[in-house]
Design a protein around this motif. Structure first.
Motif, mmCIF file in Angstrom:
data_model
loop_
_atom_site.group_PDB
_atom_site.id
_atom_site.type_symbol
_atom_site.label_atom_id
_atom_site.label_comp_id
_atom_site.label_asym_id
_atom_site.label_seq_id
_atom_site.Cartn_x
_atom_site.Cartn_y
_atom_site.Cartn_z
ATOM 1 N N PRO A 37 55.523 93.130 85.371
ATOM 2 C CA PRO A 37 55.107 92.680 86.708
ATOM 3 C C PRO A 37 53.593 92.582 86.857
ATOM 4 C CG PRO A 37 56.836 94.338 86.885
ATOM 5 C CD PRO A 37 56.406 94.321 85.452
ATOM 6 N N GLU A 38 52.864 93.487 86.204
ATOM 7 C CA GLU A 38 51.404 93.438 86.302
ATOM 8 C C GLU A 38 50.834 92.258 85.521
ATOM 9 O OE1 GLU A 38 52.611 97.136 87.857
ATOM 10 O OE2 GLU A 38 53.052 96.387 85.835
ATOM 11 N N VAL A 39 51.432 91.926 84.385
ATOM 12 C CA VAL A 39 50.967 90.748 83.646
ATOM 13 C C VAL A 39 51.134 89.506 84.504
ATOM 14 C CG1 VAL A 39 51.365 89.281 81.624
ATOM 15 C CG2 VAL A 39 51.454 91.768 81.391
ATOM 16 N N ARG A 40 52.219 89.471 85.264
ATOM 17 C CA ARG A 40 52.506 88.301 86.092
ATOM 18 C C ARG A 40 51.684 88.280 87.380
ATOM 19 N NH1 ARG A 40 57.770 88.559 85.931
ATOM 20 N NH2 ARG A 40 58.047 86.896 84.421
ATOM 21 N N ASN A 41 51.566 89.421 88.061
ATOM 22 C CA ASN A 41 50.976 89.451 89.398
ATOM 23 C C ASN A 41 49.749 90.333 89.540
ATOM 24 O OD1 ASN A 41 53.040 87.809 90.506
ATOM 25 N ND2 ASN A 41 54.389 89.580 90.646
ATOM 26 N N GLY A 42 49.405 91.113 88.524
ATOM 27 C CA GLY A 42 48.311 92.044 88.652
ATOM 28 C C GLY A 42 48.761 93.364 89.252
ATOM 29 N N PRO A 43 47.891 94.361 89.279
ATOM 30 C CA PRO A 43 48.246 95.671 89.839
ATOM 31 C C PRO A 43 48.546 95.569 91.333
ATOM 32 C CG PRO A 43 46.262 95.806 88.481
ATOM 33 C CD PRO A 43 46.542 94.353 88.686
ATOM 34 N N THR A 44 49.534 96.332 91.787
ATOM 35 C CA THR A 44 49.884 96.403 93.200
ATOM 36 C C THR A 44 49.959 97.874 93.605
ATOM 37 O OG1 THR A 44 52.284 96.497 92.853
ATOM 38 C CG2 THR A 44 51.262 94.307 92.925
ATOM 39 N N SER A 45 50.339 98.103 94.853
ATOM 40 C CA SER A 45 50.443 99.480 95.334
ATOM 41 C C SER A 45 51.545 100.252 94.629
ATOM 42 C CB SER A 45 50.693 99.488 96.847
ATOM 43 O OG SER A 45 51.867 98.755 97.167
ATOM 44 N N SER A 46 52.496 99.546 94.009
ATOM 45 C CA SER A 46 53.585 100.225 93.309
ATOM 46 C C SER A 46 53.318 100.386 91.810
ATOM 47 C CB SER A 46 54.898 99.454 93.505
ATOM 48 O OG SER A 46 54.793 98.152 92.982
ATOM 49 N N THR A 47 52.157 99.933 91.353
ATOM 50 C CA THR A 47 51.811 100.055 89.939
ATOM 51 C C THR A 47 51.607 101.516 89.558
ATOM 52 O OG1 THR A 47 50.788 97.866 89.830
ATOM 53 C CG2 THR A 47 50.093 99.470 88.181
ATOM 54 N N VAL A 48 52.227 101.933 88.461
ATOM 55 C CA VAL A 48 52.025 103.283 87.937
ATOM 56 C C VAL A 48 50.613 103.382 87.359
ATOM 57 C CG1 VAL A 48 52.801 104.978 86.227
ATOM 58 C CG2 VAL A 48 54.473 103.544 87.426
ATOM 59 N N ARG A 49 49.987 104.516 87.550
ATOM 60 C CA ARG A 49 48.657 104.750 86.987
ATOM 61 C C ARG A 49 48.695 105.961 86.066
ATOM 62 N NH1 ARG A 49 44.277 102.115 89.296
ATOM 63 N NH2 ARG A 49 44.922 100.586 90.865
ATOM 64 N N ALA A 50 47.785 106.002 85.127
ATOM 65 C CA ALA A 50 47.753 107.118 84.173
ATOM 66 C C ALA A 50 46.309 107.501 83.889
ATOM 67 C CB ALA A 50 48.465 106.734 82.885
ATOM 68 N N ASP A 51 46.054 108.789 83.930
ATOM 69 C CA ASP A 51 44.724 109.314 83.645
ATOM 70 C C ASP A 51 44.723 109.835 82.220
ATOM 71 O OD1 ASP A 51 42.161 110.223 83.795
ATOM 72 O OD2 ASP A 51 42.565 111.859 85.203
ATOM 73 N N VAL A 52 44.604 108.916 81.269
ATOM 74 C CA VAL A 52 44.667 109.268 79.851
ATOM 75 C C VAL A 52 43.513 108.589 79.115
ATOM 76 C CG1 VAL A 52 47.175 109.547 79.892
ATOM 77 C CG2 VAL A 52 46.189 107.322 79.313
ATOM 78 N N THR A 53 43.260 109.089 77.924
ATOM 79 C CA THR A 53 42.275 108.461 77.047
ATOM 80 C C THR A 53 43.003 107.516 76.096
ATOM 81 O OG1 THR A 53 40.838 110.401 77.132
ATOM 82 C CG2 THR A 53 40.486 108.850 75.324
ATOM 83 N N ALA A 54 42.540 106.278 76.022
ATOM 84 C CA ALA A 54 43.203 105.291 75.179
ATOM 85 C C ALA A 54 42.173 104.569 74.324
ATOM 86 C CB ALA A 54 43.971 104.292 76.039
ATOM 87 N N SER A 55 42.591 104.114 73.169
ATOM 88 C CA SER A 55 41.703 103.347 72.292
ATOM 89 C C SER A 55 41.486 101.956 72.875
ATOM 90 C CB SER A 55 42.316 103.236 70.898
ATOM 91 O OG SER A 55 43.549 102.534 70.950
ATOM 92 N N ALA A 56 40.443 101.305 72.434
ATOM 93 C CA ALA A 56 40.084 99.989 72.962
ATOM 94 C C ALA A 56 41.204 98.979 72.782
ATOM 95 C CB ALA A 56 38.809 99.489 72.283
ATOM 96 N N GLU A 57 41.970 99.106 71.687
ATOM 97 C CA GLU A 57 43.026 98.127 71.435
ATOM 98 C C GLU A 57 44.207 98.294 72.384
ATOM 99 O OE1 GLU A 57 45.246 100.537 67.786
ATOM 100 O OE2 GLU A 57 44.111 98.722 67.384
ATOM 101 N N ASN A 58 44.267 99.394 73.109
ATOM 102 C CA ASN A 58 45.331 99.596 74.093
ATOM 103 C C ASN A 58 44.841 99.428 75.528
ATOM 104 O OD1 ASN A 58 46.595 102.109 71.947
ATOM 105 N ND2 ASN A 58 47.616 100.171 72.376
ATOM 106 N N LEU A 59 43.605 98.935 75.671
ATOM 107 C CA LEU A 59 43.040 98.660 76.983
ATOM 108 C C LEU A 59 42.883 97.161 77.165
ATOM 109 C CD1 LEU A 59 40.209 101.347 77.045
ATOM 110 C CD2 LEU A 59 42.274 101.377 78.459
ATOM 111 N N ALA A 60 43.183 96.676 78.361
ATOM 112 C CA ALA A 60 43.000 95.260 78.664
ATOM 113 C C ALA A 60 41.847 95.101 79.650
ATOM 114 C CB ALA A 60 44.266 94.666 79.254
ATOM 115 N N ASP A 61 40.929 94.216 79.320
ATOM 116 C CA ASP A 61 39.813 93.873 80.194
ATOM 117 C C ASP A 61 39.925 92.398 80.577
ATOM 118 O OD1 ASP A 61 38.119 96.323 80.279
ATOM 119 O OD2 ASP A 61 38.125 96.044 78.091
ATOM 120 N N PRO A 62 39.227 91.971 81.631
ATOM 121 C CA PRO A 62 39.303 90.560 82.021
ATOM 122 C C PRO A 62 38.998 89.632 80.853
ATOM 123 C CG PRO A 62 38.188 91.820 83.725
ATOM 124 C CD PRO A 62 38.381 92.760 82.566
ATOM 125 N N GLY A 63 39.866 88.651 80.678
ATOM 126 C CA GLY A 63 39.726 87.694 79.588
ATOM 127 C C GLY A 63 40.609 87.984 78.396
#
Length: 374
Positions: free
Chosen positions: A217-243
């Motif tokens: 759903p987030e790939v399609r519409n972006g984050p919403t109020s129902s989006t799960v969030r996580a406070d974790v450390t992740a490698s760059a390859e598991n992070l998505a930035d604009p573009g």
């Protein structure tokens, strides 16, 4: 409650594949219902005769449609530009004289989310039903107050639409440049153009704080109020930035350029990282060229959940020869950057709307008769 102010029913539920036609009455499904708007990209059509048989699920402008399955609670108003349509597996809300349609869509997409999330059922694929929808609490506001709130929020939505149209036009232009290219083509495996890094299960232990977890759903519409969030450390390859390019390879297959704030790429989604010297626009285009094949492969595995395998990424795609990439880059890059910039601007405006929305709905901010926010 909503059931006291509107008539509710459910869209058609049942097999549909044999009923689709090339042209006819637009038939909306959950994927056509985006937060605050109807998206006709990929819309199906049914015959006029079948539409008449499905009179119960016929839609008219001003109706509010609410997603039942997948991203339950996503709501949009059927626009005047869609005078005749039908639908499948959505809750249809026909507001009475004391409820404004646009106001209701804003309400359902925002402050009603907690109510909806607590009343979805299903262990794997969650559903939201008509009975639960009837109980959505509606704040006490006059029809005039509702319309003023909807007018202010609608002005922001109009700005979002302008930016979205600009992005779509820029994307069309770079694709047109690529399609018109007279350079020779070469056949290469898709896997030779980029690395496909599978996401991780960041939803486990997730909550309301941290980075948004990017699921389908987030790939399609972006984050919403129902989006799960996580406070974790992740490698760059598991992070998505604009573009960044994200490819959902299981369930509802799709590929998209991420345009929101940084997020965590969840499992069943590839972060597609172009190899050195390979333009990002070429990678996105190549995946799109193979998407029909991928959808066919996923359909063949749909006894549980349709998906493709990593070996399928070795499928061959025809791309302009490497010696042409520099020339095409000079022509395409301005359009690619313009599209991403417009998308990001649209996302910023939408975020401002989302921050303002609950404040208006709760009465903490009010809209005066001259549409000033107080």
């Amino acid at each position: 409650m909503l059931g006291d102010l509107a008539d509710l029913t459910v869209g058609h539920v049942g097999p549909m594949a044999s009923e689709y036609v090339d042209e006819g009455v637009p038939f909306l499904r959950s994927l056509n219902v985006r937060p605050f708007r109807i998206d006709l990209d990929g819309v199906k059509h049914i015959s006029e005769s079948f539409h008449q048989r499905l009179a119960k699920s016929a839609l008219k402008p001003g109706d509010v449609v609410v997603v039942r399955t997948g991203a339950p609670g996503t709501a949009a108003v059927v626009p005047a530009s869609l005078p005749v349509s039908n639908c499948s597996d959505v809750v249809i809300v026909r507001p009475g004289p004391d409820l404004d349609s646009r106001y209701l869509a804003y309400l359902i997409n925002s402050v009603a989310r907690g109510y909806i999330d607590s009343r979805t059922v299903g262990a794997v694929q969650q559903h939201f039903n008509v009975g639960a929808a009837k109980g959505i609490p509606i704040p006490a506001a006059t029809l005039e107050e509702q319309r003023r709130i909807a007018s202010v929020l609608g002005a922001l939505d109009d700005l979002v639409e302008v930016e979205e149209r600009g992005a779509a036009q820029a994307d069309e232009l770079w694709r047109a440049v690529l399609a018109a290219s007279r350079h020779d083509k070469e056949s290469v495996p898709l896997s030779s153009l980029a690395s496909f890094v599978n996401g991780k299960n960041f939803t486990k232990g997730g909550g309301a704080h941290g980075l948004p977890v990017i699921r389908t759903p987030e790939v399609r519409n972006g984050p919403t109020s129902s989006t799960v969030r996580a406070d974790v450390t992740a490698s760059a390859e598991n992070l998505a930035d604009p573009g960044d390019i994200l490819f959902v390879w299981s369930g509802s297959l799709l590929v998209s350029r991420w345009r929101w704030t940084q997020g965590l790429v969840n499992q069943h989604i590839f972060k597609v990282i172009p190899n050195v010297g390979v333009p990002d626009w070429l990678v996105l285009w190549a995946i799109e060229e193979l998407m029909e094949d991928f959808l066919g492969l996923a359909a063949d595995k749909a006894t549980t959940m349709g998906h493709i395998k990593r070996a399928d990424l070795d499928r061959v795609v025809n791309v302009p020869e490497r010696s042409a990439w520099e020339d095409l880059e000079a022509k395409i890059r301005p359009y690619w950057d313009e599209a991403l910039s417009a998308q990001m601007h649209a996302s910023d405006i939408a975020a401002a709307r989302d921050e303002l929305l609950p404040l208006l709905m709760s009465g903490r901010l009010r809209v005066s008769e001259d549409l000033a926010v107080l």
